[in-house]
Structure formats: C-alpha cells, structure tokens
Write a protein that holds these residues in place. Structure first.
Motif, PDB file in Angstrom:
ATOM      1  N   LYS A  32       0.832  -1.204   0.000  1.00 32.48           N
ATOM      2  CA  LYS A  32       0.000   0.000   0.000  1.00 32.48           C
ATOM      3  C   LYS A  32       0.870   1.260   0.000  1.00 32.48           C
ATOM      4  O   LYS A  32       0.597   2.214  -0.738  1.00 32.48           O
ATOM      5  N   ALA A  33       1.923   1.257   0.788  1.00 26.14           N
ATOM      6  CA  ALA A  33       2.809   2.416   0.856  1.00 26.14           C
ATOM      7  C   ALA A  33       3.581   2.595  -0.459  1.00 26.14           C
ATOM      8  O   ALA A  33       3.840   3.727  -0.874  1.00 26.14           O
ATOM      9  N   LEU A  34       3.950   1.498  -1.097  1.00 22.84           N
ATOM     10  CA  LEU A  34       4.668   1.581  -2.371  1.00 22.84           C
ATOM     11  C   LEU A  34       3.780   2.115  -3.494  1.00 22.84           C
ATOM     12  O   LEU A  34       4.266   2.730  -4.437  1.00 22.84           O
ATOM     13  N   ARG A  35       2.477   1.866  -3.386  1.00 23.20           N
ATOM     14  CA  ARG A  35       1.524   2.299  -4.424  1.00 23.20           C
ATOM     15  C   ARG A  35       0.861   3.642  -4.125  1.00 23.20           C
ATOM     16  O   ARG A  35       0.154   4.186  -4.971  1.00 23.20           O
ATOM     17  N   LYS A  36       1.084   4.164  -2.937  1.00 30.96           N
ATOM     18  CA  LYS A  36       0.453   5.422  -2.535  1.00 30.96           C
ATOM     19  C   LYS A  36       0.840   6.544  -3.487  1.00 30.96           C
ATOM     20  O   LYS A  36       2.001   6.725  -3.821  1.00 30.96           O
ATOM     21  N   ASN A  37      -0.159   7.303  -3.926  1.00 28.55           N
ATOM     22  CA  ASN A  37       0.105   8.437  -4.804  1.00 28.55           C
ATOM     23  C   ASN A  37       0.791   9.523  -3.983  1.00 28.55           C
ATOM     24  O   ASN A  37       0.208  10.081  -3.066  1.00 28.55           O
TER      25      ASN A  37
END
Length: 172
Positions: A32-37
C-alpha cells in the motif's frame, strides 16, 4: 561529445549499486505504501520504479542485445505488478546493463542510434554517446524522485553520491 568506456562502466556499476540500495529501502514499505500516490510525476514509488525500469529496458534494447519489453508506452508505471516482480526484473536488467558495459569499446560509442518512439510516434536518430548519456541521466533523475518519496515515507534513503560508491562490487 566524448564518452569513454570507463565512464559507461562506472555508471553501470553506479546504477547497480543504487538499485540494490533502493530495493532494500523499498522492502521496508508494504504494498500500500509503495503504491500510494505521492504526487510525483509517475505517482507512486512503485510507479516511478516501474517507469525507470521500462526506460532502461527500452534503451538496452536499442543499444545492446536485449529484448525490448512487449508493452505499450502507457504501461510504464504498471510494468511489474508488485515489488517482488519489480525486483526480479530490475536484477535481470541491471545484470544485462553491467554485462554490456563491461564489453563496450570506444568504437561502440561512436556512430548513431536509431529508434521509433511510441510516445511521440516519431523516428529518431541521435549520436550513440548521447543516447548512453541520456540513459544514465534518466536513471539518476528518477532515482532522485524515488529517494525523495522514500524519505517522505519515513524510510532512511540510501547514500546516492557517486563519489561514495564502494570501489569493489557486488554491484547488484
């Protein structure tokens, strides 16, 4: 523009060293953190890492014996579905880039490189040395963006100064 084989090898080693450090930093974050905009040009850490990987694969396919990725230009941010897949492709690409750099000679940097850009729908021919320099500059630029996003996410980002690169490998 004069580019030497020593410069190319140094930058290929730097690329491998930097990417190995980024892999370790990215492993500290969940999916989730890696994909966060994060409001970067390519959105997220993973999106930017994918864009950089696609760029490297495209340049290697133009400069070396490396298969071009079979995706459209718009697939850059989603090239690898997750960090694990990205890590495998990053290692494969960095290994190929280093192997190419270890064999390159001055004559290989002379002449022209031609390609078709799907992004702008146009054919280009540029000096090979300029293309190689662009590839390394592109890497450094986007790794800087990833570095900033990692720092903002609370991860201690790695040392990125070329001058502090260890003199001995491993580079990957």
């Amino acid at each position: 523009m004069i580019l030497t084989p020593e410069y190319v090898l140094g930058m290929a080693r730097y690329n491998g060293w930097q990417n190995s450090q980024l892999k370790a930093c990215m492993a500290e974050l969940d999916d989730k953190a890696l994909r966060k905009n994060r409001k970067a040009f390519f959105g997220s850490i993973l999106g930017t890492a994918n864009h950089l990987l696609l760029g490297d694969q495209l340049w290697l396919s133009r400069l070396a014996d490396f298969a071009a990725p079979q995706v459209g230009a718009d697939a850059g941010v989603s090239l690898c579905e997750d960090a694990a897949a990205w890590e495998i492709e990053r290692f494969r690409t960095d290994s190929a880039l280093l192997a190419w750099a270890e064999k390159i000679g001055a004559i290989d940097l002379a002449g022209q490189t031609s390609w078709h850009s799907a992004i702008v729908g146009q054919d280009f021919t540029r000096p090979t040395a300029q293309c190689v320099m662009h590839m390394f500059n592109h890497q450094t630029h986007h790794r800087g963006q990833i570095h900033a996003m990692l720092t903002a996410a609370g991860v201690k980002a790695p040392v990125s100064d070329y001058i502090f690169m260890p003199q001995e490998g491993p580079w990957l």
